[in-house]
Enzyme design. Structure first.
Site, PDB file in Angstrom:
ATOM      1  N   ASN A   9      50.189  40.081  35.053  1.00  0.00           N
ATOM      2  CA  ASN A   9      51.172  38.851  35.132  1.00  0.00           C
ATOM      3  C   ASN A   9      50.705  37.914  36.415  1.00  0.00           C
ATOM      4  O   ASN A   9      50.800  38.359  37.732  1.00  0.00           O
ATOM      5  CB  ASN A   9      52.528  39.507  35.444  1.00  0.00           C
ATOM      6  CG  ASN A   9      53.503  38.556  35.858  1.00  0.00           C
ATOM      7  OD1 ASN A   9      53.274  37.126  35.413  1.00  0.00           O
ATOM      8  ND2 ASN A   9      54.900  38.911  36.411  1.00  0.00           N
ATOM      9  N   TRP A  10      50.078  37.076  36.083  1.00  0.00           N
ATOM     10  CA  TRP A  10      49.537  36.063  37.261  1.00  0.00           C
ATOM     11  C   TRP A  10      50.636  35.245  37.941  1.00  0.00           C
ATOM     12  O   TRP A  10      50.481  34.631  38.944  1.00  0.00           O
ATOM     13  CB  TRP A  10      48.535  35.168  36.608  1.00  0.00           C
ATOM     14  CG  TRP A  10      47.513  35.893  36.161  1.00  0.00           C
ATOM     15  CD1 TRP A  10      47.087  36.938  36.121  1.00  0.00           C
ATOM     16  CD2 TRP A  10      46.332  35.011  35.534  1.00  0.00           C
ATOM     17  NE1 TRP A  10      45.943  37.328  35.432  1.00  0.00           N
ATOM     18  CE2 TRP A  10      45.329  36.084  34.953  1.00  0.00           C
ATOM     19  CE3 TRP A  10      46.018  33.916  35.272  1.00  0.00           C
ATOM     20  CZ2 TRP A  10      44.220  35.775  34.136  1.00  0.00           C
ATOM     21  CZ3 TRP A  10      44.753  33.501  34.236  1.00  0.00           C
ATOM     22  CH2 TRP A  10      43.789  34.605  33.970  1.00  0.00           C
ATOM     23  N   LYS A  11      51.707  35.374  37.360  1.00  0.00           N
ATOM     24  CA  LYS A  11      53.011  34.607  37.972  1.00  0.00           C
ATOM     25  C   LYS A  11      52.775  33.188  38.256  1.00  0.00           C
ATOM     26  O   LYS A  11      52.201  32.774  37.437  1.00  0.00           O
ATOM     27  CB  LYS A  11      53.457  35.461  39.434  1.00  0.00           C
ATOM     28  CG  LYS A  11      53.707  36.936  39.280  1.00  0.00           C
ATOM     29  CD  LYS A  11      54.450  37.478  40.281  1.00  0.00           C
ATOM     30  CE  LYS A  11      54.369  39.211  40.040  1.00  0.00           C
ATOM     31  NZ  LYS A  11      55.274  39.750  41.217  1.00  0.00           N
ATOM     32  N   HIS A  95      61.953  39.638  33.038  1.00  0.00           N
ATOM     33  CA  HIS A  95      61.094  39.947  34.580  1.00  0.00           C
ATOM     34  C   HIS A  95      62.182  39.982  35.660  1.00  0.00           C
ATOM     35  O   HIS A  95      63.074  39.048  35.593  1.00  0.00           O
ATOM     36  CB  HIS A  95      59.973  39.225  34.857  1.00  0.00           C
ATOM     37  CG  HIS A  95      59.010  39.718  35.902  1.00  0.00           C
ATOM     38  ND1 HIS A  95      59.542  39.313  37.343  1.00  0.00           N
ATOM     39  CD2 HIS A  95      57.853  40.317  35.963  1.00  0.00           C
ATOM     40  CE1 HIS A  95      58.424  40.205  37.986  1.00  0.00           C
ATOM     41  NE2 HIS A  95      57.571  40.430  37.345  1.00  0.00           N
ATOM     42  N   GLU A  97      61.884  38.664  38.549  1.00  0.00           N
ATOM     43  CA  GLU A  97      61.937  37.509  39.311  1.00  0.00           C
ATOM     44  C   GLU A  97      62.662  36.395  38.399  1.00  0.00           C
ATOM     45  O   GLU A  97      63.549  35.476  38.925  1.00  0.00           O
ATOM     46  CB  GLU A  97      60.725  37.018  39.498  1.00  0.00           C
ATOM     47  CG  GLU A  97      60.231  37.960  40.683  1.00  0.00           C
ATOM     48  CD  GLU A  97      58.497  38.140  40.676  1.00  0.00           C
ATOM     49  OE1 GLU A  97      57.731  37.342  39.856  1.00  0.00           O
ATOM     50  OE2 GLU A  97      58.097  38.993  41.368  1.00  0.00           O
ATOM     51  N   GLU A 167      59.914  48.561  35.909  1.00  0.00           N
ATOM     52  CA  GLU A 167      59.509  47.969  37.094  1.00  0.00           C
ATOM     53  C   GLU A 167      60.619  48.184  37.956  1.00  0.00           C
ATOM     54  O   GLU A 167      61.607  47.199  38.062  1.00  0.00           O
ATOM     55  CB  GLU A 167      59.407  46.502  36.812  1.00  0.00           C
ATOM     56  CG  GLU A 167      58.003  46.280  35.895  1.00  0.00           C
ATOM     57  CD  GLU A 167      57.349  44.903  36.217  1.00  0.00           C
ATOM     58  OE1 GLU A 167      56.313  44.962  36.325  1.00  0.00           O
ATOM     59  OE2 GLU A 167      58.161  43.922  36.250  1.00  0.00           O
ATOM     60  N   GLY A 173      55.462  43.824  44.170  1.00  0.00           N
ATOM     61  CA  GLY A 173      54.961  42.824  45.343  1.00  0.00           C
ATOM     62  C   GLY A 173      55.386  43.427  46.640  1.00  0.00           C
ATOM     63  O   GLY A 173      55.041  42.831  47.681  1.00  0.00           O
ATOM     64  N   SER A 213      53.409  47.387  42.168  1.00  0.00           N
ATOM     65  CA  SER A 213      52.355  47.540  43.090  1.00  0.00           C
ATOM     66  C   SER A 213      51.315  48.650  42.330  1.00  0.00           C
ATOM     67  O   SER A 213      50.759  49.504  43.173  1.00  0.00           O
ATOM     68  CB  SER A 213      52.995  48.016  44.359  1.00  0.00           C
ATOM     69  OG  SER A 213      53.929  47.047  44.966  1.00  0.00           O
ATOM     70  N   GLY A 234      51.020  42.866  38.800  1.00  0.00           N
ATOM     71  CA  GLY A 234      51.040  41.443  39.220  1.00  0.00           C
ATOM     72  C   GLY A 234      49.877  41.156  40.334  1.00  0.00           C
ATOM     73  O   GLY A 234      48.958  40.937  39.672  1.00  0.00           O
ATOM     74  N   GLY A 235      49.973  41.536  41.328  1.00  0.00           N
ATOM     75  CA  GLY A 235      49.126  41.021  42.567  1.00  0.00           C
ATOM     76  C   GLY A 235      47.596  41.672  42.423  1.00  0.00           C
ATOM     77  O   GLY A 235      46.621  40.795  42.410  1.00  0.00           O
TER      78      GLY A 235
END
Ligand code: PEP
Length: 252
Positions: A9-11, A95, A97, A167, A173, A213, A234-235
């Site tokens: 997920n590149w957000k 998600h 967010e 998640e 993150g 993470s 993610g990251g």
């Protein structure tokens, strides 16, 4: 035997040029991948370009969200058929967010999941607890509520097409990772809820990713637990080598 799935997920990161470059770098790293489903999830404006960059390779593409309606006066929104027309085959729903910044509800997620299935896209439905819920020992109940409400009214034939992602919000993150034992406990509970809803065969077939993470150096320990079928990353998905290392770590 469930086939693992790792999605990046590149957000709200990258621009057109760097998105295409990252997609090509992942493609080069994983050109021969045959054991794991790999999905890149760029921002909406780059979906078609990323899909083109990975076309003909084992790497798939997904969107980060959608609207439940197919078309209409919904300025700024994107529908499942629009996503499908870019070459993407997956879409994240719920998600944390989106739940936090866009007030997404379980019922809204349910409508999106139905719309995605109708458009022949694979929903990746995210569930997970905030830290206060975990500390109050409410994780399993909350996740169960999210799963039951999000999948409400689906048939077993539809449920089997879904991917779920557990998640824990406190691990997204933050660099804090659920222990393999904590993650496995929730994944096993999700599978028991799926068994109750759809029967054991369907529950056995649905893939449940872990997210929060995940990095190259913790992937193997976390993602080789019996009910964990890959990762939503993610990251670490913003670096091709790191992302590919996570994919390699989950190969059966
Ligand atoms: C995510 O955004 O779904 C996620 C798991 O992020 P990170 O890997 O950065 O924690």
């Amino acid at each position: 035997m469930r086939r693992p799935i790792v999605a990046g997920n590149w957000k709200m990161h990258t621009d057109l040029a760097s998105a295409v470059a990252l997609a090509k770098a992942v493609r080069a790293e994983l050109a021969d991948e045959s054991a794991v489903d790999v999905v890149l999830i760029p921002p909406f404006p780059f979906l078609a370009a990323v899909a083109e960059a990975v076309a003909g390779s084992p790497v798939g593409v997904g969107a980060q969200d959608c609207r439940a309606e197919s078309a209409g006066a919904y300025t700024g929104d994107v529908s499942p058929p629009m996503i499908a027309s870019t070459g993407a085959a997956f879409c994240v729903v719920g998600h944390s967010e989106r739940r936090e910044y866009h007030a997404e509800t379980n019922a809204g997620c349910n409508a999106k999941i139905r719309a995605l299935l109708a458009a022949n896209l694979t929903p990746i439905y995210c569930v997970g607890e905030r830290l206060d819920v975990r500390e109050a020992d409410g994780t399993l109940d909350l996740v169960e509520t999210q799963v039951r409400a999000g999948l409400d009214g689906l048939s077993a034939a539809e449920a089997v097409k879904l991917v779920l992602a557990y998640e824990p919000v406190w691990a997204i993150g933050t660099g804090k990772v659920a222990t393999p034992k904590q993650a496995q406990e929730v994944h096993a509970h999700i599978r028991s809820v799926l068994t109750d809803l759809f029967g054991a065969d369907t529950a056995d077939a649905v893939r449940v990713q872990y997210g929060g993470s995940v990095k190259a150096d913790n992937a193997r320990e976390l993602l080789t637990r019996p009910d964990i079928d890959g990762a939503l990353v993610g990251g670490a998905s913003l670096r091709a080598f790191d992302f590919a290392s996570i994919v390699r770590a989950v190969r059966p």
